[in-house]
Design a protein around this motif. Structure first.
Motif, mmCIF file in Angstrom:
data_model
loop_
_atom_site.group_PDB
_atom_site.id
_atom_site.type_symbol
_atom_site.label_atom_id
_atom_site.label_comp_id
_atom_site.label_asym_id
_atom_site.label_seq_id
_atom_site.Cartn_x
_atom_site.Cartn_y
_atom_site.Cartn_z
ATOM 1 N N GLU A 155 4.278 2.446 0.197
ATOM 2 C CA GLU A 155 3.561 0.439 -0.106
ATOM 3 C C GLU A 155 2.009 0.701 1.449
ATOM 4 N N LEU A 156 1.324 0.747 1.413
ATOM 5 C CA LEU A 156 0.585 0.731 2.141
ATOM 6 C C LEU A 156 -0.121 -0.565 2.731
ATOM 7 N N THR A 161 15.948 0.005 -0.229
ATOM 8 C CA THR A 161 16.440 -0.175 1.573
ATOM 9 C C THR A 161 15.873 0.049 1.978
ATOM 10 N N ASN A 162 14.750 0.778 1.804
ATOM 11 C CA ASN A 162 13.584 1.123 2.689
ATOM 12 C C ASN A 162 12.672 -0.151 2.439
ATOM 13 N N LYS A 163 12.113 -1.805 2.732
ATOM 14 C CA LYS A 163 10.932 -1.799 2.656
ATOM 15 C C LYS A 163 9.538 -1.079 2.476
ATOM 16 N N ASP A 164 9.267 0.106 2.457
ATOM 17 C CA ASP A 164 8.247 0.099 2.632
ATOM 18 C C ASP A 164 8.108 0.556 1.327
ATOM 19 N N ILE A 192 -3.724 6.279 -9.550
ATOM 20 C CA ILE A 192 -3.587 5.120 -8.990
ATOM 21 C C ILE A 192 -4.755 3.780 -8.466
ATOM 22 N N ASN A 193 -3.752 3.640 -7.700
ATOM 23 C CA ASN A 193 -5.006 2.663 -6.741
ATOM 24 C C ASN A 193 -4.664 3.032 -5.413
ATOM 25 N N PRO A 194 -4.812 3.770 -4.841
ATOM 26 C CA PRO A 194 -4.987 5.066 -3.338
ATOM 27 C C PRO A 194 -4.963 4.136 -1.793
ATOM 28 N N SER A 195 -5.465 2.331 -2.740
ATOM 29 C CA SER A 195 -5.839 1.831 -1.297
ATOM 30 C C SER A 195 -4.455 1.041 -1.354
ATOM 31 N N PHE A 196 -3.782 1.696 -1.840
ATOM 32 C CA PHE A 196 -2.369 -0.077 -1.899
ATOM 33 C C PHE A 196 -1.139 0.894 -2.112
ATOM 34 N N VAL A 197 -0.536 1.802 -2.448
ATOM 35 C CA VAL A 197 -0.277 3.140 -2.878
ATOM 36 C C VAL A 197 -0.050 4.377 -2.797
#
Length: 617
Positions: free
Chosen positions: A554-555, A471-474, A499-504
């Motif tokens: 999400e970043l 529900t939280n889109k972030d 993981i890719n720290p640029s995205f998540v």
């Protein structure tokens, strides 16, 4: 010298009994430490008895001298010769006499052709032979070799510093590797010593399961007793019928643990940890499991102690030699192969005082062994991708864990890329998915190669499924499912996810305990003791399975449909898993109606936990 039976017509074959004395006198300013006298016999001599010395290699008597160019003799029971200065010129202390009796053939001249010292610090090249009444006498004068000058005598009232084998300047640095082995002498006695062996895991990812450690004794040592581990073979027959049995004639060998020249040692199970007879050694008794330190900081090393008995001429309590040819193996299918260095002498290790006081005790002597992974091995696990926005699964790629030379069933292609499958096909092993592949391709109008691609041939599959956004889109959730199709079960398993720290950015997890290393690495372990055991396959339709859900933030510029929510690398128990050949977009197949986070793999309990997590956000 006496002619003995049998009497032979051929003089070259006639045996003669002889007696001889080899004398060594120290007339220099340095103590002669652990001297070794080399004698070149020339008449096929057989040594029958000896007094005042022993064969350096501890071979039993009678000894055939034709086995080598030189016969090596060492002083016993006194392996050293002090200086005339330190003894007031007492010849009883600066002269060593080794008396020999034996048999030679074909000559009445028992003199050797060469006498020298094994120590290159001495030059013994000018041998002379007596004449007249001294015709049965030969001698050589040894002078310091300028290229190998003896080290200066250490003068100290403390015998330990006076008698150590090597001065501190000879200590080598401790090199690091994937695995290090420390061989520490804790206590030393006349004829034996107490050693502690410590195996330390220095690797950030890999682990050892049911480790086996072996080595080679160099000087006929044997293990009298052991605590914290056990030997794969017990018994004393090799000692009883070897030089050990002849030297230690008064010893009760029924209590000896192992007499093999190449013993193999294994860790004890946890229930023996508090056993006063074999356990109660720090870091022992974990059934051979050694974790990386960042996974389990209390179980990244393993130790055991053993009482080692020595053989002449090494009975002096400070004459210490470690074994060599160390090898270490691990029983898990996920294990690497290691190659170990030879032991190097290092500065003595410190150990916490067992009394609990804030002080350390120091080993008498320490050696260091470094073991490294020899080469990259074929993966044993693979990863597949799926998502809420696509009905298909991007499976493990073709021959992800290697293809066998001979395959059963219909022919398959080892080069063709893996084809998309429906999500329910994940619950079938790679060799049982053909029908579902064909049906899915027909339903979605997918072109299939002919022949079909081969399977992944992996015993362990990991599925990464992107669940519907919260529900939280972030934030978004990812479910990780481990499926074990192997017959081997994994206790105390763990996953490492890059993981890719640029995205998540990691937020929380359910069903698995998660810790972070930096901003790009997750360590996932079982959520409780009931899920710490990943069982093997019970039959072709029921793999061992574990699940967990991870929540990420999400970043900026992050797009799930571009694969930005997928891991970069995945490791199971330190073994890198094969990753899929592509990403799963929302246009890979006909897009299905967006699901609410449920799929065929979701268990009821996990679904309830996910819903609670979503509400919390």
């Amino acid at each position: 010298m006496t002619r003995i039976r049998p009497f032979m017509k051929d003089n070259d074959s006639q045996p003669f009994g002889f007696g001889a004395t080899a004398s060594l006198q120290n007339s220099y300013t340095f103590t002669l430490r652990n001297y070794t006298l080399l004698i070149a016999f020339a008449h096929r001599e057989i040594l029958v008895s000896m007094a005042g010395g022993v064969l350096t290699e501890a071979y039993p008597l009678p000894y055939n001298t034709t086995k080598s160019q030189f016969v090596s003799l060492s002083g016993y029971p006194n392996p050293d010769l002090p200086t005339p200065i330190a003894t007031g010129g007492d010849l009883n202390k600066v002269v060593a006499n080794i008396t020999l009796t034996g048999t030679l053939f074909g000559s009445k001249d028992p003199l050797p052709t060469n006498l020298t010292l094994a120590d290159p610090s001495w030059d013994c090249t000018n041998m002379t032979r007596g004449e007249g009444k001294f015709a049965n006498f030969t001698s050589v004068c040894c002078i310091p070799n300028p290229n190998h000058m003896p080290k200066e005598e250490i003068i100290s009232t403390d015998e330990i510093y006076d008698r150590l084998i090597d001065p501190a300047t000879d200590y080598q640095p401790r090199y690091t590797g994937n695995i290090t082995i420390s061989y520490d002498v804790l206590l030393t006695y006349a004829g034996s010593y107490l050693a502690q062996v410590t195996i330390t895991n220095k690797d950030e990812l890999t682990r050892l399961d049911q480790w086996k450690l072996s080595w080679k004794w160099r000087r006929n040592e044997f293990i009298y007793s052991i605590k914290g581990a056990y030997t794969s073979v017990t018994g004393s027959s090799e000692c009883l019928f070897g030089p050990q049995g002849k030297y230690y004639q008064g010893m009760d060998f029924t209590n000896v643990t192992n007499c093999q020249r190449n013993p193999t040692v294994l860790d004890l199970p946890p229930w023996r940890n508090n056993d006063s007879d074999v356990g109660r050694i720090p870091y022992c008794c974990r059934n051979g499991t050694i974790f990386p330190k960042m996974v389990n900081a209390s179980a990244y090393k393993s130790s055991f102690q053993m009482l080692v008995f020595k053989m002449p001429p090494d009975l002096d309590r400070f004459r210490l030699y470690p074994p060599d040819n160390f090898t270490i193996t691990s029983a898990s299918p996920m294990s690497h192969q290691y190659k170990c260095s030879e032991p190097t002498r290092v500065s003595p290790n410190d150990f916490p005082d067992p009394s609990g006081l804030s002080l350390n005790s120091t080993a008498v002597a320490s050696w260091h062994v470094t073991c490294n992974i020899t080469s990259t091995i074929t993966p044993k696990c693979c990863v597949s991708f799926s998502a809420y926005y696509n009905e298909s699964v991007m499976p493990c790629h073709t021959c992800a864990c290697g293809c066998p030379a001979i395959t059963t069933g219909p022919p398959c292609s080892t080069k063709a890329p893996a084809v998309l499958i429906p999500q329910e096909a994940l619950l079938q092993r790679y060799d049982n998915r053909t029908l579902k592949q064909l049906q899915w391709a027909e339903k979605n109008h997918l072109t299939l190669p002919n022949p079909l691609p081969c399977g992944d041939y992996c015993g362990l599959n990991i599925n990464w499924h992107i669940l519907n956004q919260t529900t939280n889109k972030d934030y978004f959730n990812a479910r990780m499912t481990i499926m074990n199709w192997d017959n081997f079960s994994y206790a105390d398993w763990y996953l490492t996810v890059k993981i890719n720290p640029s995205f998540v950015s990691f937020s929380r997890s359910v069903g698995m305990n998660t810790s972070t290393v930096g901003n790009d690495t997750l360590i996932l372990t079982a959520g409780n003791i009931n899920t710490s055991y990943l069982i093997g396959v019970s039959n072709d339709s029921h793999p061992g399975m574990q699940q967990g859900v991870i929540t990420f933030k999400e970043l900026m510029n992050m797009k799930l449909q571009n694969g930005d929510g997928n891991p970069v690398k995945v490791y199971f128990n330190g073994m890198e898993c094969s990753m899929p050949e592509g990403i799963l977009s929302d246009t890979t197949t006909s897009r299905a109606q967006k699901m609410s986070g449920r799929s065929i793999l979701v268990l009821v309990l996990i679904t309830m936990l996910v819903n609670l997590l979503i509400i919390g956000l």
